[in-house]
Write an enzyme that holds these catalytic residues in place. Structure first.
Site, PDB file in Angstrom:
ATOM      1  N   ASP A  85      37.304   3.136  -9.375  1.00  0.00           N
ATOM      2  CA  ASP A  85      37.003   4.419 -10.015  1.00  0.00           C
ATOM      3  C   ASP A  85      38.217   5.347  -9.956  1.00  0.00           C
ATOM      4  O   ASP A  85      39.013   5.283  -9.026  1.00  0.00           O
ATOM      5  CB  ASP A  85      35.794   5.075  -9.328  1.00  0.00           C
TER       6      ASP A  85
ATOM      7  N   ASN B 111      28.260   2.156 -18.799  1.00  0.00           N
ATOM      8  CA  ASN B 111      29.540   2.575 -19.394  1.00  0.00           C
ATOM      9  C   ASN B 111      29.528   2.554 -20.934  1.00  0.00           C
ATOM     10  O   ASN B 111      30.449   3.090 -21.561  1.00  0.00           O
ATOM     11  CB  ASN B 111      30.721   1.751 -18.857  1.00  0.00           C
TER      12      ASN B 111
HETATM   13  C1  IPE Z   1      31.310   2.948 -11.904  1.00  0.00           C
HETATM   14  O1  IPE Z   1      32.133   3.993 -12.256  1.00  0.00           O
HETATM   15  C2  IPE Z   1      31.461   1.787 -12.843  1.00  0.00           C
HETATM   16  C3  IPE Z   1      32.718   1.046 -12.757  1.00  0.00           C
HETATM   17  C4  IPE Z   1      33.672   1.242 -11.885  1.00  0.00           C
HETATM   18  C5  IPE Z   1      32.884   0.013 -13.744  1.00  0.00           C
HETATM   19  P1  IPE Z   1      31.641   5.195 -13.211  1.00  0.00           P
HETATM   20  O2  IPE Z   1      32.771   6.133 -13.279  1.00  0.00           O
HETATM   21  O3  IPE Z   1      31.108   4.637 -14.461  1.00  0.00           O
HETATM   22  O4  IPE Z   1      30.423   5.785 -12.362  1.00  0.00           O
HETATM   23  P2  IPE Z   1      29.767   7.249 -12.370  1.00  0.00           P
HETATM   24  O5  IPE Z   1      29.406   7.561 -13.779  1.00  0.00           O
HETATM   25  O6  IPE Z   1      30.796   8.201 -11.846  1.00  0.00           O
HETATM   26  O7  IPE Z   1      28.610   7.140 -11.444  1.00  0.00           O
HETATM   27  C1  IPE Z   2      36.803   3.607 -13.666  1.00  0.00           C
HETATM   28  O1  IPE Z   2      37.502   4.785 -13.948  1.00  0.00           O
HETATM   29  C2  IPE Z   2      36.913   2.590 -14.785  1.00  0.00           C
HETATM   30  C3  IPE Z   2      35.664   2.311 -15.497  1.00  0.00           C
HETATM   31  C4  IPE Z   2      34.496   2.838 -15.265  1.00  0.00           C
HETATM   32  C5  IPE Z   2      35.759   1.365 -16.579  1.00  0.00           C
HETATM   33  P1  IPE Z   2      36.828   5.987 -14.748  1.00  0.00           P
HETATM   34  O2  IPE Z   2      37.122   5.802 -16.191  1.00  0.00           O
HETATM   35  O3  IPE Z   2      35.396   6.109 -14.396  1.00  0.00           O
HETATM   36  O4  IPE Z   2      37.660   7.199 -14.174  1.00  0.00           O
HETATM   37  P2  IPE Z   2      37.118   8.668 -13.853  1.00  0.00           P
HETATM   38  O5  IPE Z   2      35.965   8.521 -12.929  1.00  0.00           O
HETATM   39  O6  IPE Z   2      36.720   9.286 -15.165  1.00  0.00           O
HETATM   40  O7  IPE Z   2      38.279   9.346 -13.216  1.00  0.00           O
HETATM   41 MG    MG Z   3      34.433   7.163 -12.978  1.00  0.00          MG
END
Ligand code: IPE
Ligand code: IPE
Ligand code: MG
Length: 228
Positions: free
Chosen positions: A13, A61
């Site tokens: 994340d 996602n």
């Molecule tokens: C969790 O991260 C999913 C992945 C790392 C693929 P998200 O960024 O989607 O999760 P939330 O929305 O902050 O809970």
């Molecule tokens: C995790 O990084 C990657 C995926 C969920 C695919 P994010 O895209 O959720 O990054 P933040 O949480 O917005 O910083």
């Molecule tokens: Mg995220």
């Protein structure tokens, strides 16, 4: 290193925040995130971690913009199709969990191809969680059992019908970026996993951070409900 976890799960994340902090589009954060995956894959092999599951795309996602979702697919596609990619070069087995049928056909093919090409490797196994949700995993496992004629489930039957099959449950689950939630990762498999939430944003994650995670894990006292 002693007491190395057999299976690590990583909720990668912070890609978006990494980019935004630099005034860059979120998609560049994902691009950098792939580089962090590569470093971590090699570090896992070096540290003799048998299984590492990367949460790459959750069932939730799909709520993101089409542009962002397509970019993530593009990056995965490029990564997997690269000639002499890290998996082939270093004899690392690739597997996936999650339902792939919603992905573009050529990405599904690229995944099937890399899984087939690396199937006989017995060293480190890297598992990509793609269109993966812990609840969806449980529902599909139970439905599989019903379809096969099972009249009553048990904890063991459900466990082995999950996408992870016979892969041991994760000993350690890491979520980067400082967020302290599970976001529907391996819910059933994580019943007794040790959890660790380092602040580092995923694109900055490297071998040094992984070693720190292992050191934290090694200090934990896993009791599994017993006493010691
Ligand atoms: C969790 O991260 C999913 C992945 C790392 C693929 P998200 O960024 O989607 O999760 P939330 O929305 O902050 O809970
Ligand atoms: C995790 O990084 C990657 C995926 C969920 C695919 P994010 O895209 O959720 O990054 P933040 O949480 O917005 O910083
Ligand atoms: Mg995220």
């Amino acid at each position: 290193m002693n007491n190395i976890p057999t299976h690590i799960g990583i909720i990668m994340d912070g890609n978006g925040r990494w980019a935004t902090k630099r005034g860059l589009p979120r998609t560049l954060g994902h691009k950098q995130g792939i580089k962090a995956i590569e470093k971590t894959v090699l570090a896992c092999q070096k540290l003799k971690i048998k299984y590492c599951t990367f949460f790459a795309f959750s069932t939730e996602n799909w709520k993101r913009s089409k542009e962002e979702v397509d970019t993530i697919f593009d990056l995965l596609r490029q990564y997997l199709k690269k000639d002499n990619n890290v998996f082939l070069k270093h004899k690392i087995k690739v597997d996936t969990i999650g339902l792939l049928d919603k992905f573009p056909k050529d990405l599904q093919d690229a995944l099937a191809n890399i899984k087939e090409q690396t199937a006989s490797f017995t060293d480190t196994c890297i598992i990509f969680a793609l269109n993966y949700g812990g609840r969806d995993d449980i529902v599909r496992a139970v439905n599989k059992l019903i379809t096969s004629g099972c009249k009553q489930v048990s904890e063991e039957l459900i466990l082995h019908s999950l996408d992870t099959g016979d892969i041991p449950e994760p000993d350690l689950v890491i979520r980067t970026s400082g967020e302290t939630r599970i976001s529907n990762f391996m819910l059933y498999q994580m019943a007794y996993s040790e959890l660790y939430f380092p602040k580092v944003l995923w694109p900055d994650f490297n071998e040094k951070h992984l070693i720190k995670c292992l050191e934290v894990y090694q200090k934990r006292n896993r009791r599994f409900g017993g006493l010691n």
